[in-house]
Design a protein around this motif. Structure first.
Motif, short mmCIF file in Angstrom:
data_model
loop_
_atom_site.label_atom_id
_atom_site.label_comp_id
_atom_site.label_asym_id
_atom_site.label_seq_id
_atom_site.Cartn_x
_atom_site.Cartn_y
_atom_site.Cartn_z
N GLU A 152 0.83 -1.22 0.00
CA GLU A 152 0.00 0.00 0.00
C GLU A 152 0.86 1.26 0.00
OE1 GLU A 152 -3.33 -0.60 0.05
OE2 GLU A 152 -2.74 -2.73 0.09
N PHE A 153 2.19 1.11 0.10
CA PHE A 153 3.09 2.25 0.23
C PHE A 153 4.03 2.30 -0.97
CE2 PHE A 153 1.58 1.02 4.31
CZ PHE A 153 1.54 2.17 5.09
N PRO A 154 4.60 3.50 -1.25
CA PRO A 154 5.54 3.56 -2.38
C PRO A 154 6.79 2.73 -2.12
CG PRO A 154 5.24 5.74 -1.35
CD PRO A 154 4.35 4.80 -0.62
N ALA A 155 7.08 1.80 -3.03
CA ALA A 155 8.23 0.89 -2.85
C ALA A 155 9.30 1.25 -3.87
CB ALA A 155 7.79 -0.56 -3.03
N THR A 173 23.70 -13.95 10.32
CA THR A 173 23.64 -13.49 8.93
C THR A 173 22.79 -12.23 8.80
OG1 THR A 173 21.71 -14.87 8.45
CG2 THR A 173 23.88 -15.84 8.05
N SER A 174 23.12 -11.44 7.77
CA SER A 174 22.35 -10.22 7.53
C SER A 174 22.40 -9.88 6.04
CB SER A 174 22.93 -9.04 8.31
OG SER A 174 24.18 -8.63 7.77
N HIS A 175 21.41 -9.12 5.60
CA HIS A 175 21.46 -8.50 4.28
C HIS A 175 20.51 -7.32 4.26
CE1 HIS A 175 18.29 -11.72 3.69
NE2 HIS A 175 17.63 -10.68 3.21
N GLU A 176 20.59 -6.55 3.18
CA GLU A 176 19.68 -5.41 3.06
C GLU A 176 18.29 -5.91 2.70
OE1 GLU A 176 20.97 -2.10 0.65
OE2 GLU A 176 18.93 -1.27 0.57
N ALA A 177 17.30 -5.46 3.46
CA ALA A 177 15.89 -5.83 3.16
C ALA A 177 15.41 -4.92 2.05
CB ALA A 177 15.04 -5.67 4.41
N LEU A 178 15.77 -5.29 0.82
CA LEU A 178 15.49 -4.41 -0.32
C LEU A 178 14.34 -4.96 -1.18
CD1 LEU A 178 16.56 -1.86 -1.82
CD2 LEU A 178 17.77 -3.45 -3.32
N LEU A 179 14.44 -6.26 -1.46
CA LEU A 179 13.48 -6.87 -2.38
C LEU A 179 12.28 -7.35 -1.54
CD1 LEU A 179 13.77 -7.27 -5.37
CD2 LEU A 179 14.47 -9.61 -4.95
#
Ligand code: PEP
Ligand code: CO
Length: 447
Positions: free
Chosen positions: A12-15, A233-239
């Motif tokens: 519902e938000f701009p992604a 572990t970590s990564h950017e929550a982008l997709l």
């Protein structure tokens, strides 16, 4: 968590920074399939990391978050993962000694496949192509077909994350992380380093501490805490489609967790207060990071704290500052003060990489100067010292391999040498020796 949140309420938000899949039916089918796959990490592990980060927020631990800018589907050998892990473990020993507190080890690993881009297009001479967005979306090869987003890559990203995690778990629990062994690797590094003498003091002190423990009757080769480490572990929550497909409700607590990694961060380009990324992150119970660049205002920082950690849970939120070496001492203090005044428990860490990238004039390759990276770290430590706040960690792009992507270091990489072994598919990383140089020089700043 807001009452109307759910794993897909971000829609519902701009992604920003989402790929345009050519066939939406196909990408939806793949996400549906991913949603049936087993989790990559487990809720109890996430809770342990959250507790460790809570201690760091109180100045009782230090965060070392490090790994590739972008992991590659094509460079996935056991050796690459092992070398990366080795260098992070070596750095952690040096940092444990110099900070005097436990070092929480978090890799940018086993899932760091999605990249935000400053521009949607890239130019290769006269050729204009859609930008490379990380191997979870497309390929870096400079031809039009390779740049078409391919949703089946999300399945490959999941599978490669799983196999990386499998190796990491067996290495960190199966003897590879033995403290005496890591210390021996460090001694080998110091004795072969151009800065060897300078680093010897720290190495010698660690040696004495180990001998002291042994003299007290502690069997260094049997003690479990000296043999095994926790590695997260970590990564950017982008997709966001991928992340929400791996988000599951914990039956015990009723809370939602993103089980693609232990912790996730929101990048500098997607941290809008009213955007889809903060909406998604606000509803998952993993510890979160958020990048804070030079344009960040006081209201934005406070808004991020309020949105991502309204209940003010220590360890929930890490602010990763990436201001640029020349700006950090001016820009960081008002933000730290504002957060402190509002009583938000935040773990402050420094990413000295992303504010200090430039293109080399000769080759045009993206690079960073070791000395400038250190300067940003020094500024970060100084600011926190002046304010009486805890400089809680560092966030570094590195590899264990002998690459020539960043300039400088004790065994100096020169500009004309950049293309000797420039293998990153995104930003320039410190090589194994530069990473250890950095750990010893940070140790000098802290002792
Ligand atoms: C990154 O960490 O790889 C990254 C893109 O950083 P930033 O969002 O801070 O630019
Ligand atoms: Co990067």
């Amino acid at each position: 968590m807001q009452t109307n949140w759910n794993p897909t309420s971000w829609k519902e938000f701009p992604a920003l920074q989402q790929p345009e899949w050519p066939d939406v039916g196909e990408s939806e089918a793949i996400l549906k399939e991913l949603a049936t796959y087993p989790p990559l990490v487990f809720v109890n592990e996430i809770k342990s990391l959250q507790s460790a980060l809570a201690l760091a927020t109180q100045g009782k631990a230090f965060l070392l978050q490090a790994g590739d800018c972008a992991e590659s589907f094509l460079d996935h050998s056991a050796q690459t993962i092992q070398h990366k892990l080795k260098v992070i473990l070596q750095m952690a020993v040096v940092l444990t000694y110099s900070t005097g507190v436990p070092v929480i080890k978090v890799g940018r690993i086993a899932g760091q496949y999605a990249k935000p881009r400053s521009s949607p297009i890239e130019k290769y001479g006269d050729l204009e192509l859609p930008s490379f967005r990380g191997h979870i979306v497309n390929s870096e090869q400079p031809d039009f077909n390779s740049r078409i987003p391919d949703p089946s890559r999300m399945i490959q990203a999941y599978n490669q994350s799983g196999s990386s995690l499998n190796l990491i778990r067996s290495l960190t629990k199966g003897g590879f992380a033995d403290l005496s062994k890591v210390h021996t690797w460090n001694q080998e590094f110091v004795s072969s380093s151009a800065e060897g003498q300078r680093y010897e003091t720290v190495a010698f002190e660690i040696e004495r501490a180990l001998r002291f423990m042994a003299a007290c009757g502690i069997n260094l080769s049997k003690e479990r805490v000296l043999q095994q480490v926790n590695f997260w572990t970590s990564h950017e929550a982008l997709l966001l489609g991928y992340e929400s497909a791996l988000t599951r409700r914990d039956p015990a607590s009723g809370k939602w967790f993103d089980l693609s990694a232990h912790t996730l961060w929101i990048g500098e380009r997607t941290r809008d207060l009213n955007g889809a990324h903060l909406e998604f992150a606000s509803g998952i119970s993993n510890p979160l990071g958020c990048k804070i660049g030079p344009a960040t205002t006081r209201n934005e920082v406070l808004g991020i704290c309020e949105k991502l950690n309204p209940d003010r849970i220590p360890g929930r939120l890490t602010l990763i500052t990436r201001m640029g070496a020349d700006k950090i001492t001016d820009l960081l203090p008002p933000l730290v003060q504002a957060v402190r005044e509002e009583g938000h428990p935040v773990l402050w860490t420094s990413d000295p990489m992303h504010g200090n990238t430039f293109s080399s004039s000769g080759s045009g390759l993206k690079t960073r100067r070791f000395g400038v990276i250190l300067k940003e770290l020094k500024g970060f430590f100084e600011v926190h010292k002046d304010l009486g706040t805890w400089p809680g960690g560092v966030h570094i792009e590195l590899t264990g391999e002998n690459v020539t992507e960043c300039l400088g270091g004790a065994e100096e990489v020169f500009e004309h040498e950049l293309d000797l072994n420039y293998s990153t598919i995104c930003d320039p990383r410190l090589n194994g020796r530069q990473s250890l140089d950095l750990a010893y020089q940070v140790a000098e700043m802290l002792i």
